[in-house]
Scaffold this active site. Structure first.
Site, PDB file in Angstrom:
ATOM      1  N   CYS A  47       8.037  32.462  21.856  1.00 23.31           N
ATOM      2  CA  CYS A  47       9.067  31.962  20.946  1.00 23.31           C
ATOM      3  C   CYS A  47       8.981  32.653  19.580  1.00 23.31           C
ATOM      4  O   CYS A  47       9.968  33.209  19.085  1.00 23.31           O
ATOM      5  CB  CYS A  47       8.952  30.452  20.809  1.00 23.31           C
ATOM      6  SG  CYS A  47       7.250  29.852  20.669  1.00 23.31           S
TER       7      CYS A  47
HETATM    8  N1  LIG Z   1       6.983  24.974  24.948  1.00 21.70           N
HETATM    9  C1  LIG Z   1       7.442  26.118  24.428  1.00 21.70           C
HETATM   10  O1  LIG Z   1       8.182  26.103  23.404  1.00 21.70           O
HETATM   11  C2  LIG Z   1       7.115  27.427  25.034  1.00 21.70           C
HETATM   12  C3  LIG Z   1       6.255  27.537  26.124  1.00 21.70           C
HETATM   13  N2  LIG Z   1       6.016  28.778  26.668  1.00 21.70           N
HETATM   14  C4  LIG Z   1       5.062  28.960  27.780  1.00 21.70           C
HETATM   15  O2  LIG Z   1       5.502  28.310  28.946  1.00 21.70           O
HETATM   16  C5  LIG Z   1       4.392  27.940  29.724  1.00 21.70           C
HETATM   17  C6  LIG Z   1       4.494  26.453  30.006  1.00 21.70           C
HETATM   18  O3  LIG Z   1       4.410  25.795  28.747  1.00 21.70           O
HETATM   19  P1  LIG Z   1       4.967  24.342  28.528  1.00 21.70           P
HETATM   20  O4  LIG Z   1       6.118  24.083  29.421  1.00 21.70           O
HETATM   21  O5  LIG Z   1       5.151  24.173  27.074  1.00 21.70           O
HETATM   22  O6  LIG Z   1       3.670  23.512  29.006  1.00 21.70           O
HETATM   23  P2  LIG Z   1       3.538  22.040  29.573  1.00 21.70           P
HETATM   24  O7  LIG Z   1       2.124  21.676  29.402  1.00 21.70           O
HETATM   25  O8  LIG Z   1       4.584  21.165  28.975  1.00 21.70           O
HETATM   26  O9  LIG Z   1       3.860  22.199  31.118  1.00 21.70           O
HETATM   27  C7  LIG Z   1       3.069  22.963  31.987  1.00 21.70           C
HETATM   28  C8  LIG Z   1       3.274  22.469  33.406  1.00 21.70           C
HETATM   29  O10 LIG Z   1       2.452  23.263  34.268  1.00 21.70           O
HETATM   30  C9  LIG Z   1       1.669  22.383  35.071  1.00 21.70           C
HETATM   31  N3  LIG Z   1       0.405  23.013  35.416  1.00 21.70           N
HETATM   32  C10 LIG Z   1      -0.659  23.280  34.609  1.00 21.70           C
HETATM   33  N4  LIG Z   1      -1.642  23.873  35.288  1.00 21.70           N
HETATM   34  C11 LIG Z   1      -1.203  23.978  36.572  1.00 21.70           C
HETATM   35  C12 LIG Z   1      -1.781  24.500  37.764  1.00 21.70           C
HETATM   36  N5  LIG Z   1      -3.013  25.060  37.766  1.00 21.70           N
HETATM   37  N6  LIG Z   1      -1.049  24.467  38.888  1.00 21.70           N
HETATM   38  C13 LIG Z   1       0.181  23.928  38.899  1.00 21.70           C
HETATM   39  N7  LIG Z   1       0.782  23.410  37.807  1.00 21.70           N
HETATM   40  C14 LIG Z   1       0.077  23.441  36.660  1.00 21.70           C
HETATM   41  C15 LIG Z   1       1.456  21.170  34.204  1.00 21.70           C
HETATM   42  O11 LIG Z   1       1.072  20.067  34.984  1.00 21.70           O
HETATM   43  P3  LIG Z   1       0.164  18.896  34.354  1.00 21.70           P
HETATM   44  O12 LIG Z   1       1.110  17.921  33.779  1.00 21.70           O
HETATM   45  O13 LIG Z   1      -0.590  18.380  35.546  1.00 21.70           O
HETATM   46  O14 LIG Z   1      -0.754  19.502  33.333  1.00 21.70           O
HETATM   47  C16 LIG Z   1       2.846  21.016  33.578  1.00 21.70           C
HETATM   48  O15 LIG Z   1       3.749  20.372  34.448  1.00 21.70           O
HETATM   49  C17 LIG Z   1       3.117  28.267  28.932  1.00 21.70           C
HETATM   50  O16 LIG Z   1       2.549  29.461  29.390  1.00 21.70           O
HETATM   51  C18 LIG Z   1       3.654  28.392  27.523  1.00 21.70           C
HETATM   52  O17 LIG Z   1       2.825  29.221  26.779  1.00 21.70           O
HETATM   53  C19 LIG Z   1       6.649  29.874  26.190  1.00 21.70           C
HETATM   54  C20 LIG Z   1       7.493  29.822  25.123  1.00 21.70           C
HETATM   55  C21 LIG Z   1       7.743  28.581  24.418  1.00 21.70           C
HETATM   56  C1  LIG Z   2       3.747  24.876  18.380  1.00 19.94           C
HETATM   57  C2  LIG Z   2       2.872  25.608  19.358  1.00 19.94           C
HETATM   58  O1  LIG Z   2       1.768  25.201  19.668  1.00 19.94           O
HETATM   59  N1  LIG Z   2       3.360  26.707  19.848  1.00 19.94           N
HETATM   60  C3  LIG Z   2       2.664  27.515  20.798  1.00 19.94           C
HETATM   61  C4  LIG Z   2       3.534  28.667  21.136  1.00 19.94           C
HETATM   62  C5  LIG Z   2       4.575  28.288  22.099  1.00 19.94           C
HETATM   63  C6  LIG Z   2       4.166  28.683  23.476  1.00 19.94           C
HETATM   64  O2  LIG Z   2       3.405  28.046  24.162  1.00 19.94           O
HETATM   65  O3  LIG Z   2       4.693  29.786  23.819  1.00 19.94           O
HETATM   66  P1  LIG Z   2       4.024  31.015  24.513  1.00 19.94           P
HETATM   67  O4  LIG Z   2       3.992  30.923  25.958  1.00 19.94           O
HETATM   68  O5  LIG Z   2       4.936  32.030  24.058  1.00 19.94           O
HETATM   69  O6  LIG Z   2       2.690  31.137  23.954  1.00 19.94           O
HETATM   70  C7  LIG Z   2       1.373  28.083  20.252  1.00 19.94           C
HETATM   71  O7  LIG Z   2       1.290  28.387  19.081  1.00 19.94           O
HETATM   72  O8  LIG Z   2       0.467  28.346  21.072  1.00 19.94           O
END
Ligand SMILES: NC(=O)C1=CN([C@@H]2O[C@H](COP(=O)(O)OP(=O)(O)OC[C@H]3O[C@@H](n4cnc5c(N)ncnc54)[C@H](OP(=O)(O)O)[C@@H]3O)[C@@H](O)[C@H]2O)C=CC1
Ligand SMILES: CC(=O)N[C@@H](CCC(=O)OP(=O)(O)O)C(=O)O
Length: 310
Positions: free
Chosen positions: A117
């Site tokens: 992000c």
């Molecule tokens: N949130 C954001 O703004 C952004 C997130 N991302 C990236 O997206 C990815 C997901 O992040 P986010 O959605 O925020 O994270 P969350 O923690 O909200 O969701 C992750 C999901 O993955 C599941 N999970 C974790 N480990 C495993 C595993 N070993 N096998 C199967 N399922 C698993 C979790 O289950 P459980 O509930 O059991 O832990 C949960 O449902 C990350 O890599 C993050 O860095 C990228 C850009 C922005």
């Molecule tokens: C507020 C906050 O915690 N933000 C996350 C970044 C968002 C995220 O998880 O995205 P990526 O998959 O791009 O790392 C962090 O700083 O690690």
């Protein structure tokens, strides 16, 4: 033909938002895993291998495990939203607008790494200036940013929203990443075409979705005769004709008293601003987006659509 899509991590923050964006689509069939089975490796492996496109919304380690489950199956294309492959040379970086060739690279790719992000804002601001020959490779770039707390995924959402959480966060806004080694720095450097590692200082505000990314510049150090107008002109030319990324006209920016971090929450758009005073010493480059929109789930759907249009 409908494309089969499996979102591994569909019950997490990013996965749920991707699902919501696809809810009314007739051109894709969503393969789904029950929430209680979300960590069932055998079921995941089966669903991953049944998809046309697998979208991984998992932590880095689990993403690598999912990619390993697909080893040898070249018929499944992958969009990974984690940090695991963003600077890997055999993965296309999923920021379609970052240069003229990138949308076609994503369209043709089997492996696409969705950008972080914060890097979406930072790269969106600096890369066009590097390509235009305005920002020198050696310029010491600083990136200061504030994100909505959903950026921290389920864990941070619970810390902020659930008062009974064992490790609650009550602060209305905080700096973090204090050792200056955030996981996003590598992709900012690589795809921002920077010679020096950017100094990145992130923060979180007590709003769920939204993001401001700032890159302040000293014009004397930028050199090359750079001005507020020439910097804005280069960004404006770079994004001409784009619908998702918009460069705000200088007159509009000049009339603003504030930039609201949540203005684009709930959208997949990104606005870029160039702030400063004509003839002044400094310019502040600013990107405004939703951390879960163009910063994550919106970009993943944009990349999926490009891949489906191949
Ligand atoms: N949130 C954001 O703004 C952004 C997130 N991302 C990236 O997206 C990815 C997901 O992040 P986010 O959605 O925020 O994270 P969350 O923690 O909200 O969701 C992750 C999901 O993955 C599941 N999970 C974790 N480990 C495993 C595993 N070993 N096998 C199967 N399922 C698993 C979790 O289950 P459980 O509930 O059991 O832990 C949960 O449902 C990350 O890599 C993050 O860095 C990228 C850009 C922005
Ligand atoms: C507020 C906050 O915690 N933000 C996350 C970044 C968002 C995220 O998880 O995205 P990526 O998959 O791009 O790392 C962090 O700083 O690690």
């Amino acid at each position: 033909m409908t494309a089969k899509i499996f979102i591994d991590g569909e019950h997490g923050t990013t996965g749920l938002q991707i699902r919501a964006r696809m809810a009314d689509r007739k051109d894709v069939e969503l393969l789904s895993i029950p929430e209680a089975e979300r960590r069932n490796a055998a079921m995941r492996e089966d669903l991953l291998n049944s998809a046309d496109i697998a979208i991984l919304c998992l932590p880095d380690d689990a993403s690598k495990e999912a990619v390993a489950m697909l080893a040898g199956n070249n018929s499944v294309r992958i969009i990974d939203t984690s940090t695991a492959y963003r600077v890997a040379p055999d993965w296309a970086y999923g920021f379609a607008e970052m240069d003229a060739a990138q949308a076609d690279k994503i369209r043709a790719a089997r492996l696409v790494a969705n950008p972080g992000c914060y890097p979406t804002g930072a790269i969106g601001l600096v890369r066009p200036l590097r390509q235009a020959g305005i920002l020198p490779e050696s310029y010491p770039v600083s990136v200061n940013a504030i994100s909505g707390y959903t950026g921290g995924g389920k864990q941070m959402i619970a810390q902020i929203e659930d008062p009974s959480n064992p490790d609650p966060i009550t602060s209305p806004g905080f700096l973090y990443g204090l050792p200056l080694k955030h996981k996003h720095v590598a992709e900012m450097k690589t795809h921002g075409m920077l010679g020096r590692t950017p100094l990145f200082s992130p923060s979180v505000g007590k709003f769920p979705q939204g993001m401001i990314v700032q890159v302040p510049l000293f014009l004397e150090e930028v050199g090359n005769g750079a001005t507020l107008e020439s910097i804005h002109g280069a960004l404006f030319a770079h994004y001409a004709g784009q619908s998702i990324v918009e460069v705000v006209p200088l007159e509009t920016s000049a009339a603003l008293a504030r930039v609201d971090a949540v203005e684009l929450a709930g959208t997949d758009r990104m606005k870029l601003f160039v702030f400063g005073t004509p003839g002044g010493e400094h310019v502040n480059l600013v990107a405004l987006l939703d951390n879960l929109g163009k910063g994550a789930s919106g970009a993943a759907v944009q990349n999926m659509d490009l891949m489906l249009s191949a």
